[in-house]
Scaffold this active site. Structure first.
Site, PDB file in Angstrom:
ATOM      1  N   TYR A  69       0.851  -1.190   0.000  1.00 20.77           N
ATOM      2  CA  TYR A  69       0.000   0.000   0.000  1.00 20.77           C
ATOM      3  C   TYR A  69       0.888   1.241   0.000  1.00 20.77           C
ATOM      4  O   TYR A  69       1.587   1.522   0.965  1.00 20.77           O
ATOM      5  CB  TYR A  69      -0.924   0.025   1.216  1.00 20.77           C
ATOM      6  CG  TYR A  69      -1.903  -1.118   1.298  1.00 20.77           C
ATOM      7  CD1 TYR A  69      -2.255  -1.854   0.177  1.00 20.77           C
ATOM      8  CD2 TYR A  69      -2.494  -1.467   2.515  1.00 20.77           C
ATOM      9  CE1 TYR A  69      -3.151  -2.906   0.255  1.00 20.77           C
ATOM     10  CE2 TYR A  69      -3.397  -2.511   2.606  1.00 20.77           C
ATOM     11  CZ  TYR A  69      -3.719  -3.231   1.475  1.00 20.77           C
ATOM     12  OH  TYR A  69      -4.605  -4.264   1.573  1.00 20.77           O
ATOM     13  N   HIS A  83      -0.341 -11.854   1.233  1.00 19.44           N
ATOM     14  CA  HIS A  83      -1.299 -11.063   0.467  1.00 19.44           C
ATOM     15  C   HIS A  83      -1.800 -11.829  -0.752  1.00 19.44           C
ATOM     16  O   HIS A  83      -2.989 -11.814  -1.063  1.00 19.44           O
ATOM     17  CB  HIS A  83      -0.629  -9.763   0.032  1.00 19.44           C
ATOM     18  CG  HIS A  83      -1.553  -8.609  -0.055  1.00 19.44           C
ATOM     19  ND1 HIS A  83      -1.125  -7.300   0.018  1.00 19.44           N
ATOM     20  CD2 HIS A  83      -2.895  -8.528  -0.205  1.00 19.44           C
ATOM     21  CE1 HIS A  83      -2.147  -6.473  -0.096  1.00 19.44           C
ATOM     22  NE2 HIS A  83      -3.234  -7.204  -0.225  1.00 19.44           N
TER      23      HIS A  83
END
Length: 210
Positions: free
Chosen positions: A65, A134
């Site tokens: 992110y 992830h």
């Protein structure tokens, strides 16, 4: 003026290691922009602090992110909160992202360790409460990726490990573990991989779409 009534957020246990979080968590991704423009740093920090004041103690981020800027922001916010009362989750596995398309995924033991060390530094914390994958690197056996974190536990820098699983991997696990012990596959939308999580107190057999 009457004092505002504080909302009580229930607590829930994840997994079987006694890890307990607020049932309502806060995903920090949008604070540094993915589908939206990033907010100013001081605003992002105040939002995280406000969520904590409202009873949310479970905060989720990721090294991708930003990239990296989200963990930096969360780390700065944590400096203004009691660390022992916060459950911090971050993720590894996505090396590069271009818009909404995943470009490079890696799950090698060496990469996992380097990601964890870098996340600890950016977050400026001594440990990560929940560290999870992830995206699955299909070129690396999942047991090699997990062994780096779950068994070695990265020198005790992580409290718990979570891994997103494909349907095929779920079938393999189900052959060894009773189906009612494993949460069903979950699909966010057609752009995201199915994921499965084992919760200590949630029904496990049915799949959910959300």
């Amino acid at each position: 003026m009457a004092e505002k009534q504080r909302i009580t957020v229930p607590r829930v246990k994840l997994g079987t290691q006694g890890f307990e979080v607020s049932k309502l968590g806060f995903g920090c991704m949008g604070l540094t922009g993915i589908y939206n423009d990033p907010v100013p740093e001081e605003v992002g920090i105040s939002i995280i602090k406000h969520a904590f004041d409202q009873g949310i103690t479970f905060f989720d981020t990721s090294d991708v992110y930003g990239p990296h800027t989200n963990e930096l922001l969360v780390g700065k916010a944590l400096k203004q909160l009691p660390r022992e009362k916060v459950q911090l989750a971050t993720k590894f596995g996505v090396v590069k992202i271009n818009g909404s398309q995943l470009q490079t995924i890696c799950g090698t033991p060496e990469y996992v360790r380097s990601c964890c060390e870098a996340s600890l530094k950016r977050l400026d914390v001594e440990y990560i409460d929940l560290y999870y994958q992830h995206r699955i690197d299909t070129t690396v056996p999942i047991e090699d990726t997990v062994r780096t974190t779950k068994i070695s536990n990265l020198d005790n820098n992580i409290g718990s490990l979570g891994v997103k699983l494909t349907d095929e991997e779920l079938e393999e696990i189900s052959a060894a573990i009773p189906i009612n012990e494993v949460a069903g596959g979950r699909l966010i939308n057609e752009s995201f991989i199915r994921a499965s999580w084992k919760f200590a107190n949630t029904p496990a057999k049915e799949s959910l779409t959300y």
